[in-house]
Design a protein around this motif. Structure first.
Motif, short mmCIF file in Angstrom:
data_model
loop_
_atom_site.label_atom_id
_atom_site.label_comp_id
_atom_site.label_asym_id
_atom_site.label_seq_id
_atom_site.Cartn_x
_atom_site.Cartn_y
_atom_site.Cartn_z
N PHE A 1 0.87 -1.17 0.00
CA PHE A 1 0.00 0.00 0.00
C PHE A 1 0.91 1.23 0.00
CE2 PHE A 1 -2.92 -3.25 1.38
CZ PHE A 1 -4.10 -2.89 0.73
N TYR A 2 0.81 1.99 -1.08
CA TYR A 2 1.76 3.07 -1.38
C TYR A 2 1.40 4.31 -0.57
CZ TYR A 2 4.73 6.00 -4.42
OH TYR A 2 5.68 6.84 -4.91
N GLY A 3 2.14 4.55 0.50
CA GLY A 3 1.82 5.66 1.38
C GLY A 3 2.52 6.95 1.03
N ASN A 4 3.21 7.01 -0.11
CA ASN A 4 3.95 8.21 -0.48
C ASN A 4 3.45 8.76 -1.81
OD1 ASN A 4 5.88 10.24 -0.24
ND2 ASN A 4 7.46 9.05 -1.30
N ALA A 5 2.12 8.87 -1.93
CA ALA A 5 1.53 9.30 -3.21
C ALA A 5 1.92 10.72 -3.58
CB ALA A 5 0.01 9.18 -3.16
N ARG A 6 2.31 11.54 -2.60
CA ARG A 6 2.71 12.91 -2.90
C ARG A 6 4.01 12.98 -3.70
NH1 ARG A 6 0.56 17.28 0.40
NH2 ARG A 6 -1.03 16.51 1.81
N SER A 7 4.75 11.87 -3.73
CA SER A 7 5.98 11.87 -4.53
C SER A 7 5.67 11.89 -6.02
CB SER A 7 6.83 10.64 -4.20
OG SER A 7 6.17 9.44 -4.59
N MET A 8 4.42 11.60 -6.38
CA MET A 8 3.90 11.77 -7.74
C MET A 8 4.72 10.99 -8.77
SD MET A 8 2.56 15.74 -7.71
CE MET A 8 4.16 16.53 -7.56
N ASN A 9 4.90 9.69 -8.51
CA ASN A 9 5.61 8.84 -9.45
C ASN A 9 4.71 7.83 -10.16
OD1 ASN A 9 8.40 9.74 -9.17
ND2 ASN A 9 8.17 9.09 -7.05
N LEU A 10 3.42 7.84 -9.87
CA LEU A 10 2.48 7.03 -10.63
C LEU A 10 2.40 7.58 -12.06
CD1 LEU A 10 -0.45 6.72 -8.06
CD2 LEU A 10 1.10 4.88 -8.74
N SER A 11 2.03 6.73 -13.00
CA SER A 11 1.79 7.23 -14.35
C SER A 11 0.64 8.21 -14.31
CB SER A 11 1.48 6.08 -15.31
OG SER A 11 0.20 5.53 -15.03
N ALA A 12 0.58 9.12 -15.28
CA ALA A 12 -0.45 10.16 -15.26
C ALA A 12 -1.87 9.59 -15.24
CB ALA A 12 -0.26 11.09 -16.45
N PRO A 13 -2.20 8.58 -16.08
CA PRO A 13 -3.57 8.04 -16.01
C PRO A 13 -3.88 7.43 -14.65
CG PRO A 13 -2.48 7.36 -18.04
CD PRO A 13 -1.43 7.96 -17.17
N GLU A 14 -2.92 6.71 -14.07
CA GLU A 14 -3.16 6.08 -12.77
C GLU A 14 -3.26 7.13 -11.66
OE1 GLU A 14 -0.21 3.09 -12.10
OE2 GLU A 14 -1.32 1.62 -13.29
N ALA A 15 -2.46 8.18 -11.75
CA ALA A 15 -2.53 9.24 -10.74
C ALA A 15 -3.89 9.90 -10.75
CB ALA A 15 -1.43 10.27 -11.01
N ALA A 16 -4.46 10.12 -11.95
CA ALA A 16 -5.77 10.76 -12.04
C ALA A 16 -6.86 9.88 -11.42
CB ALA A 16 -6.10 11.04 -13.50
N VAL A 17 -6.79 8.59 -11.68
CA VAL A 17 -7.79 7.67 -11.12
C VAL A 17 -7.61 7.55 -9.61
CG1 VAL A 17 -8.57 5.28 -11.09
CG2 VAL A 17 -8.07 6.40 -13.27
N TYR A 18 -6.38 7.42 -9.16
CA TYR A 18 -6.13 7.35 -7.72
C TYR A 18 -6.55 8.65 -7.03
CZ TYR A 18 -3.70 7.96 -3.33
OH TYR A 18 -3.42 8.26 -2.02
N GLY A 19 -6.27 9.79 -7.65
CA GLY A 19 -6.66 11.06 -7.06
C GLY A 19 -8.16 11.16 -6.85
N GLN A 20 -8.92 10.65 -7.82
CA GLN A 20 -10.37 10.63 -7.70
C GLN A 20 -10.79 9.78 -6.49
OE1 GLN A 20 -12.28 8.79 -11.08
NE2 GLN A 20 -14.34 8.93 -10.19
N ALA A 21 -10.20 8.60 -6.38
CA ALA A 21 -10.55 7.70 -5.29
C ALA A 21 -10.13 8.28 -3.94
CB ALA A 21 -9.89 6.34 -5.51
N ARG A 22 -8.93 8.83 -3.88
CA ARG A 22 -8.44 9.36 -2.62
C ARG A 22 -9.31 10.51 -2.11
NH1 ARG A 22 -5.67 12.62 0.64
NH2 ARG A 22 -3.91 11.78 1.82
N GLY A 23 -9.64 11.43 -3.00
CA GLY A 23 -10.46 12.55 -2.60
C GLY A 23 -11.81 12.13 -2.06
N LEU A 24 -12.43 11.15 -2.69
CA LEU A 24 -13.76 10.71 -2.26
C LEU A 24 -13.71 9.90 -0.96
CD1 LEU A 24 -15.34 9.82 -5.70
CD2 LEU A 24 -16.10 11.59 -4.12
N PHE A 25 -12.70 9.04 -0.83
CA PHE A 25 -12.58 8.29 0.42
C PHE A 25 -12.29 9.23 1.59
CE2 PHE A 25 -11.34 4.21 -1.96
CZ PHE A 25 -12.62 3.71 -1.83
N ASP A 26 -11.45 10.21 1.36
CA ASP A 26 -11.12 11.16 2.42
C ASP A 26 -12.36 11.95 2.83
OD1 ASP A 26 -8.69 12.66 3.85
OD2 ASP A 26 -10.09 14.18 3.14
#
Length: 432
Positions: free
Chosen positions: A185-210
């Motif tokens: 479980f990647y706890g350092n998402a702020r390092s922004m090393n995911l691919s752009a499409p994956e970062a966008a999808v994860y960002g959507q999920a993170r914002g809603l879960f939070d």
């Protein structure tokens, strides 16, 4: 010294429109550019959601304490689970009932189920072609379709163990089983090393879960709320089955204003933030600032929250003056960036300082900045080429102590700084 690969930014395709011919390619920033069709109007359709959830091509992103499950690679890749893999936690279809039925069956005594978000349809098999993730189980498996829409359904599930109930125990077991496979479980998402499409999808999920985690109680009456609409809405149920015998009549809860008419109290919030590159009156220098939390010699653009009753342009001028003492005249919008930490929309702008005393720096208004300076275009240009990194990243080999350091390309601050170095302010001023 090891430096993680820099993620590429999303890139929108060119077109032949008048706007494109006049202003060029639209700037897309990291955490934007999701490849999924959200079909947001179908989140209230339980038949669609149920069919998508149970389809063999459906894939699920497990998120624990806002950290996504990823493959332990460099850069990391999101790890998508099948329905069989999530069955220990969610065995049945959570979308069998309509939203109205779910609300009527609300029982505050029951342990809540993990929230399941519908992220969207992957209509072009983006993830399978981009990162080698199979979205279909067999060669002959049919694609998911509903009415005129088709594509692999993608969901996210919050498996954060909460409490000591049976569901929490199953969530802990699933988290343990996932990491036992060599995933993490990647706890350092702020390092922004995911691919752009994956970062966008994860960002959507993170914002809603939070947002769901921060709003367990109603802002109108203080009673517990219920997540509905595939994670995009929280409602204050009018009744409760707690303590009611089987087939009994639900008990009325206290009245609540959110149940009258249209109310935005129960929908996700997004906090608008302005972030701006400020150029000198003659266009030869860039104003950059640093806070106490920044590494040595690391500077960035100024930023601040938009206040109620304030335009974007007004907010830019106010924030720059409050933080640095510099007075800005003309402001031009550049681009925007979703920032799911927790729920900001960064509105990027370029402003130009007024000549003379308008360029004077004074840090006595707002103590947020430790320092602010005017840097020449050449200084900034060199830093963009050699000295960009995230706040927690180490300096690059060969770094000369004292040289300017700037945010990475995945940060909108970098894009704003790059734009003025490339003459964005000159182009926009000539078009006014």
């Amino acid at each position: 010294m090891s430096i993680l690969p820099v993620a590429k930014l999303p890139e929108l395709p060119p077109d032949n429109s008048m706007l494109y011919r006049k202003f060029g390619r639209e700037v897309a920033n990291y955490f934007s550019g999701s490849p999924l069709n959200r079909v947001s109007f179908l989140r209230t359709d339980h038949k669609f959601l149920g069919a998508a959830f149970t389809h063999p091509s459906a894939r699920f992103l497990l998120v624990d304490n806002l950290a996504p499950l990823v493959h332990d690679t460099k850069p990391p890749r999101l790890a998508w689970s099948t329905r069989a893999e999530i069955a220990p936690v969610i065995a049945s279809n959570p979308f069998e009932k309509t939203e109205e039925e779910v609300i009527r069956s609300y029982n505050s005594d029951l342990e809540p189920q993990p929230i399941v978000l519908f992220l969207g349809l992957d209509e072009k098999d983006t993830f399978s072609s981009a990162v080698g993730v199979e979205t279909r189980q067999t060669e002959t498996e049919s694609a998911f379709s509903f009415n005129s829409f088709s594509g692999s359904p993608y969901f996210a599930i919050d498996v954060t163990p909460r409490g000591n109930g049976a569901i929490a125990a199953k969530a802990r077991a699933l988290v343990k089983a996932s990491t036992a496979k060599g995933l993490l479980f990647y706890g350092n998402a702020r390092s922004m090393n995911l691919s752009a499409p994956e970062a966008a999808v994860y960002g959507q999920a993170r914002g809603l879960f939070d947002w769901n985690a921060r709003n367990p109680f109603c802002a109108g009456c203080g009673q517990p709320t219920l997540s509905v609409n595939a994670g995009m809405k929280r409602t204050c149920p009018p009744t409760d089955l707690a303590g009611v015998e089987s087939n009994g009549v639900p008990k009325d809860r206290r009245p609540c204003e959110t149940r009258k008419g249209v109310s935005n109290l129960s929908f996700p919030r997004t906090d608008p933030t302005v972030i701006m590159a400020t150029v000198s009156a003659d266009g030869t220098k860039v104003l950059l600032g640093r806070s106490k939390r920044f590494p040595k010699h690391w500077y960035s653009t100024l930023a601040g929250f938009l206040e109620p009753g304030e335009s974007v342009e007004e907010a830019v001028r106010r924030e720059v003056w409050e933080e640095s003492g510099v007075t800005v005249g003309r402001v031009v919008i550049h681009s925007s960036q979703p920032w799911p930490f927790p729920a900001n929309l960064m509105i990027g702008a370029v402003g130009q300082a007024l000549p003379g005393k308008g360029e004077d720096i004074f840090l006595g208004h707002d103590p947020e900045l430790e320092d602010a300076k005017w840097f020449t275009m050449d200084e900034v240009r060199r830093a963009l080429q050699y000295e960009t990194a995230g706040i927690g990243d180490p300096v690059r080999e060969g770094y000369k102590e004292g040289d300017l350091r700037l945010p990475p390309a995945t940060a909108i601050a970098n894009q704003l700084i790059s734009s003025v170095v490339e003459g964005f302010h000159e182009l926009t001023q000539s078009k006014i």
